[in-house]
Design a protein around this motif. Structure first.
Motif, short mmCIF file in Angstrom:
data_model
loop_
_atom_site.label_atom_id
_atom_site.label_comp_id
_atom_site.label_asym_id
_atom_site.label_seq_id
_atom_site.Cartn_x
_atom_site.Cartn_y
_atom_site.Cartn_z
N GLU A 100 0.83 -1.20 0.00
CA GLU A 100 0.00 0.00 0.00
C GLU A 100 0.87 1.26 0.00
O GLU A 100 0.56 2.24 -0.68
N LYS A 101 1.97 1.23 0.79
CA LYS A 101 2.89 2.37 0.79
C LYS A 101 3.51 2.56 -0.59
O LYS A 101 3.66 3.68 -1.06
N MET A 102 3.87 1.42 -1.22
CA MET A 102 4.47 1.50 -2.55
C MET A 102 3.48 2.11 -3.54
O MET A 102 3.85 2.96 -4.36
N LEU A 103 2.21 1.70 -3.45
CA LEU A 103 1.19 2.27 -4.33
C LEU A 103 1.02 3.76 -4.07
O LEU A 103 0.83 4.54 -5.01
N GLU A 104 1.11 4.16 -2.78
CA GLU A 104 1.00 5.58 -2.44
C GLU A 104 2.18 6.36 -3.03
O GLU A 104 2.01 7.46 -3.57
N TYR A 105 3.39 5.76 -2.93
CA TYR A 105 4.56 6.42 -3.52
C TYR A 105 4.39 6.55 -5.04
O TYR A 105 4.71 7.60 -5.61
N PHE A 106 3.90 5.48 -5.68
CA PHE A 106 3.69 5.54 -7.12
C PHE A 106 2.67 6.63 -7.47
O PHE A 106 2.82 7.34 -8.47
N LYS A 108 2.06 9.35 -5.75
CA LYS A 108 2.71 10.65 -5.58
C LYS A 108 3.65 10.94 -6.75
O LYS A 108 3.74 12.07 -7.23
N ILE A 109 4.38 9.89 -7.18
CA ILE A 109 5.29 10.06 -8.32
C ILE A 109 4.50 10.46 -9.56
O ILE A 109 4.90 11.37 -10.31
N ASP A 110 3.36 9.79 -9.80
CA ASP A 110 2.53 10.14 -10.95
C ASP A 110 2.01 11.57 -10.84
O ASP A 110 1.95 12.30 -11.84
N GLU A 111 1.65 11.96 -9.61
CA GLU A 111 1.14 13.32 -9.39
C GLU A 111 2.24 14.35 -9.67
O GLU A 111 2.00 15.35 -10.34
N ILE A 112 3.45 14.07 -9.14
CA ILE A 112 4.58 14.98 -9.37
C ILE A 112 4.92 15.04 -10.86
O ILE A 112 5.18 16.11 -11.42
#
Length: 204
Positions: A100-106, A108-112
């Motif tokens: 779930e953390k990895m999905l959240e990081y992904f 955020k990366i997509d958002e950035i």
């Protein structure tokens, strides 16, 4: 899980107590029979009967002891299995949390990345607008330079025309002054204007 462990421990104690009581009971019976065989005078039939009974009890005792050991091993294996299962569940929960953390990081990366793309598009648009304005300024400056050149040509022509007019006027004035001077030498009286004209052209 805590309640399950407590129930399991109680069940284990009950099983152990039940099996242990049976073993102790058989051991006591064997001791009693052996004592009877050793201390009493018995006929052959009775003695053989007791010996056979002791033999049977020993077999039962051995079987119970083996069952007890097997039960203990089974319970230990069951406990280990449950511990392993609990560990697997724990690791699974950790893996899920990590996932779930990895999905959240992904996310955020997509958002950035999306924000960066948007900023880049704005930069390109601003740069294109700046280039267009720059071209307009260059075009305007070119028009101004062309107008200035045209004005310079007009001014040059005007200066040339004025110079020609002045030159022509000077020529005419000088010719007039020479004519006045010739008449002066012939005895004609000069006016103030005529004297100034002669002085202007350095004739007198």
């Amino acid at each position: 899980k805590k309640l399950r462990d407590e129930v399991h421990q109680e069940y284990k104690k009950m099983e152990w107590a039940s099996g242990r009581r049976e073993i102790v009971k058989i051991q006591d019976e064997i001791k009693r029979l052996e004592k009877t065989i050793e201390t009493r005078v018995l006929d052959i039939r009775k003695e053989n009967e007791l010996v056979n009974k002791v033999t049977d009890l020993r077999k039962n005792l051995q079987s119970l002891q083996e069952d007890e050991e097997t039960r203990e091993e089974a319970l230990e294996l069951k406990e280990k299995s449950e511990n392993y299962h609990a560990k697997v569940v724990e690791l699974s929960d950790q893996a899920q949390e990590t996932h779930e953390k990895m999905l959240e990081y992904f996310r955020k990366i997509d958002e950035i990345r999306s924000q960066a793309d948007e900023a880049h598009q704005k930069f390109i648009k601003t740069r294109d607008n700046a280039n267009q304005e720059h071209e307009k300024v260059k075009s305007t400056l070119g028009d101004i330079r062309r107008l200035n050149k045209g004005l310079d040509r007009v001014k040059a022509k005007e200066r040339n025309r004025e110079t020609e007019i002045v030159r022509q006027q000077n020529k005419e004035e000088k010719e007039r002054a020479e004519d006045i001077y010739r008449k002066f030498r012939e005895g004609k009286k000069l006016s103030t204007e005529e004297l100034l004209l002669l002085q202007k052209h350095n004739i007198v």
